[in-house]
Write a protein that holds these residues in place. Structure first.
Motif, mmCIF file in Angstrom:
data_model
loop_
_atom_site.group_PDB
_atom_site.id
_atom_site.type_symbol
_atom_site.label_atom_id
_atom_site.label_comp_id
_atom_site.label_asym_id
_atom_site.label_seq_id
_atom_site.Cartn_x
_atom_site.Cartn_y
_atom_site.Cartn_z
ATOM 1 N N GLN A 108 0.846 -1.308 -0.023
ATOM 2 C CA GLN A 108 -0.030 -0.093 0.031
ATOM 3 C C GLN A 108 1.009 1.345 0.124
ATOM 4 O O GLN A 108 0.682 2.110 -0.668
ATOM 5 C CB GLN A 108 -0.852 -0.089 1.187
ATOM 6 C CG GLN A 108 -1.807 1.119 1.314
ATOM 7 C CD GLN A 108 -2.712 1.120 2.476
ATOM 8 O OE1 GLN A 108 -2.773 0.153 3.325
ATOM 9 N NE2 GLN A 108 -3.431 2.026 2.569
ATOM 10 N N SER A 109 1.915 1.212 0.673
ATOM 11 C CA SER A 109 2.826 2.433 0.612
ATOM 12 C C SER A 109 3.494 2.675 -0.381
ATOM 13 O O SER A 109 3.655 3.891 -0.971
ATOM 14 C CB SER A 109 3.652 2.207 1.964
ATOM 15 O OG SER A 109 4.766 3.416 2.014
ATOM 16 N N PHE A 111 2.654 1.766 -3.515
ATOM 17 C CA PHE A 111 1.514 2.138 -4.620
ATOM 18 C C PHE A 111 0.922 3.640 -4.173
ATOM 19 O O PHE A 111 0.792 4.321 -5.185
ATOM 20 C CB PHE A 111 0.284 1.252 -4.510
ATOM 21 C CG PHE A 111 0.618 -0.211 -4.909
ATOM 22 C CD1 PHE A 111 1.638 -0.258 -6.020
ATOM 23 C CD2 PHE A 111 -0.212 -1.270 -4.466
ATOM 24 C CE1 PHE A 111 1.645 -1.306 -6.476
ATOM 25 C CE2 PHE A 111 0.051 -2.482 -5.165
ATOM 26 C CZ PHE A 111 1.080 -2.714 -6.312
ATOM 27 N N SER A 112 1.222 4.176 -2.909
ATOM 28 C CA SER A 112 0.554 5.304 -2.588
ATOM 29 C C SER A 112 1.652 6.218 -3.280
ATOM 30 O O SER A 112 1.347 7.539 -3.446
ATOM 31 C CB SER A 112 0.474 5.753 -1.208
ATOM 32 O OG SER A 112 1.800 5.471 -0.324
ATOM 33 N N ASN A 113 2.869 6.001 -3.342
ATOM 34 C CA ASN A 113 4.027 6.718 -3.787
ATOM 35 C C ASN A 113 3.839 6.911 -5.451
ATOM 36 O O ASN A 113 3.902 7.944 -5.860
ATOM 37 C CB ASN A 113 5.295 6.224 -3.376
ATOM 38 C CG ASN A 113 5.876 6.480 -2.121
ATOM 39 O OD1 ASN A 113 5.518 7.438 -1.612
ATOM 40 N ND2 ASN A 113 6.563 5.543 -1.510
ATOM 41 N N TYR A 114 3.310 5.733 -5.983
ATOM 42 C CA TYR A 114 3.144 5.978 -7.277
ATOM 43 C C TYR A 114 1.911 6.538 -7.687
ATOM 44 O O TYR A 114 2.095 7.614 -8.802
ATOM 45 C CB TYR A 114 2.903 4.396 -7.943
ATOM 46 C CG TYR A 114 4.281 3.636 -8.223
ATOM 47 C CD1 TYR A 114 4.958 3.691 -9.433
ATOM 48 C CD2 TYR A 114 4.705 2.869 -7.228
ATOM 49 C CE1 TYR A 114 6.099 2.925 -9.666
ATOM 50 C CE2 TYR A 114 5.899 2.211 -7.400
ATOM 51 C CZ TYR A 114 6.681 2.216 -8.657
ATOM 52 O OH TYR A 114 7.876 1.513 -8.913
ATOM 53 N N GLY A 115 0.884 6.748 -6.946
ATOM 54 C CA GLY A 115 -0.309 7.556 -7.216
ATOM 55 C C GLY A 115 0.151 8.999 -7.131
ATOM 56 O O GLY A 115 -0.316 9.444 -7.802
ATOM 57 N N ALA A 116 0.682 9.218 -5.909
ATOM 58 C CA ALA A 116 1.111 10.619 -5.831
ATOM 59 C C ALA A 116 2.146 11.154 -6.882
ATOM 60 O O ALA A 116 1.984 12.034 -7.388
ATOM 61 C CB ALA A 116 2.211 10.613 -4.310
ATOM 62 N N THR A 119 0.158 11.973 -9.780
ATOM 63 C CA THR A 119 -0.737 13.227 -9.509
ATOM 64 C C THR A 119 0.298 14.466 -9.744
ATOM 65 O O THR A 119 0.047 15.465 -10.482
ATOM 66 C CB THR A 119 -1.154 13.602 -7.949
ATOM 67 O OG1 THR A 119 -2.003 12.401 -7.762
ATOM 68 C CG2 THR A 119 -1.684 14.537 -7.791
ATOM 69 N N ASN A 163 7.259 10.224 -3.228
ATOM 70 C CA ASN A 163 6.131 11.149 -3.703
ATOM 71 C C ASN A 163 5.012 11.641 -2.749
ATOM 72 O O ASN A 163 4.495 12.626 -2.829
ATOM 73 C CB ASN A 163 5.898 10.888 -4.795
ATOM 74 C CG ASN A 163 6.808 11.088 -6.143
ATOM 75 O OD1 ASN A 163 7.515 12.077 -6.079
ATOM 76 N ND2 ASN A 163 6.991 10.517 -7.114
ATOM 77 N N LYS A 164 4.864 10.273 -1.842
ATOM 78 C CA LYS A 164 3.670 10.319 -0.829
ATOM 79 C C LYS A 164 3.986 11.589 0.125
ATOM 80 O O LYS A 164 3.068 12.049 0.792
ATOM 81 C CB LYS A 164 3.292 9.095 -0.214
ATOM 82 C CG LYS A 164 4.339 8.807 0.692
ATOM 83 C CD LYS A 164 3.770 7.529 1.378
ATOM 84 C CE LYS A 164 4.984 7.018 2.186
ATOM 85 N NZ LYS A 164 4.720 5.803 2.809
ATOM 86 N N HIS A 165 5.017 11.885 0.292
ATOM 87 C CA HIS A 165 5.527 13.051 1.419
ATOM 88 C C HIS A 165 5.418 14.437 0.614
ATOM 89 O O HIS A 165 5.883 15.415 1.134
ATOM 90 C CB HIS A 165 6.967 12.691 1.742
ATOM 91 C CG HIS A 165 6.874 11.650 2.857
ATOM 92 N ND1 HIS A 165 5.990 11.356 3.764
ATOM 93 C CD2 HIS A 165 7.643 10.471 2.771
ATOM 94 C CE1 HIS A 165 6.281 10.077 4.363
ATOM 95 N NE2 HIS A 165 7.068 9.600 3.594
#
Length: 288
Positions: A108-109, A111-116, A119, A163-165
């Motif tokens: 999950q962590s 994939f959240s970087n890829y989603g961010a 964006t 990227n999530k940060h």
């Protein structure tokens, strides 16, 4: 013993012959479909990439879109090929869905970087070459990937930020320059207008100091021992500290030449003497 082995071999050859007799057209058709599908997937993927580049889409986003289109076409071709052999793809799809769910929860962590990252590439709050500050980290953007963004500093350090940060946080983008804020104190007997003109003249001597927007100079505050003159100016981020040190040295040297006093902190101490003590009265007893 030999007869039994010959019988087994004969049975196996019969099965192979029956398979090719019954499924030869399906196998040949599946192979042809697979080859044609791979060719079409590569051609469509390259075409999508060229279209994105023609419309000035970000390089990372263009590659991501092209790869996604190619993968979708290959997946559809594989489903068609399996159908040629009479294999139902519904169990495979269910299994893939279950495995994908498990992997998604575990990663999950990631994939959240890829989603961010997607964006960031889509909204473009910054591009390569900009100076950004986020979560107390500052640097020049060198590379933007789907999982992370790399910054570089004046010291040659490489900072990698997931990227999530970045997405959802307060982001400061000063493009290719950074601002320098400094101040210097002069005595109350000195002329502040003269000091301001000296600072302005020294800043104009440096070609690396950005002329637009122009430097800002003025009285910042009135201290206990000095009048504080503040000055703000923009410089290229890659030369931030180098130029700041040179500017401060030039201003200090010019102040000394022009005999503008830079006072040090002073304190006035008043010592008061304690009042002299009155002699204590003594009680004298007289005999009756």
């Amino acid at each position: 013993m030999i007869e039994q082995e010959l019988e087994t071999l004969n049975h196996f050859s019969t099965l192979v012959i029956d398979f090719f007799v019954n499924y030869s057209f399906q196998v040949i058709g599946a192979i042809i479909i697979l080859i044609i599908g791979l060719i079409i997937a590569r051609w469509v993927g390259n075409l999508t990439l060229k279209i994105c580049q023609r419309h000035n889409v970000d390089v990372t986003l263009s590659g991501f879109i092209g790869s996604t289109v190619r993968l979708l076409i290959i997946t559809m071709v594989m489903v068609i090929c399996l159908g040629k052999f009479g294999i139902s793809v519904a169990p495979f799809i269910a299994a893939i869905g279950a495995v994908s769910l498990s992997i998604g929860l575990a990663l999950q962590s990631v994939f959240s970087n890829y989603g961010a990252g997607f964006t960031i590439i889509l909204t473009r709050p910054f591009v390569v070459g900009n100076t950004i500050r986020c979560n107390d980290v500052c640097g020049v953007v060198e590379e933007i990937r789907l999982a992370y963004t790399q910054l570089s500093t004046e010291d040659g350090e490489i900072i990698t930020i997931p990227n999530k940060h970045i997405v959802g946080e307060v982001l400061i983008n000063s493009f290719e320059n950074s601002i320098v804020e400094a101040s210097i104190g002069i005595s109350y007997s000195a002329d502040p207008d003269r000091a301001i003109n000296i600072i302005r003249d020294q800043l104009q001597q440096f070609d690396c100091v950005i002329k637009e927007p122009a430097p800002q100079i003025g009285i910042a505050c009135f201290g206990d021992s000095s009048v504080d003159i503040a000055y703000r100016y923009w410089v290229p981020t890659k030369q931030l500290f180098d130029i700041q040190f040179q500017v401060n040295a030039a201003i200090y040297s010019q102040f000394r030449q022009q005999q503008i006093e830079i006072p040090f902190p002073q304190r006035e101490v008043i010592i008061k003497e304690a009042p002299a003590k009155q002699p204590e009265a003594t009680l004298v007893q007289t005999p009756n």
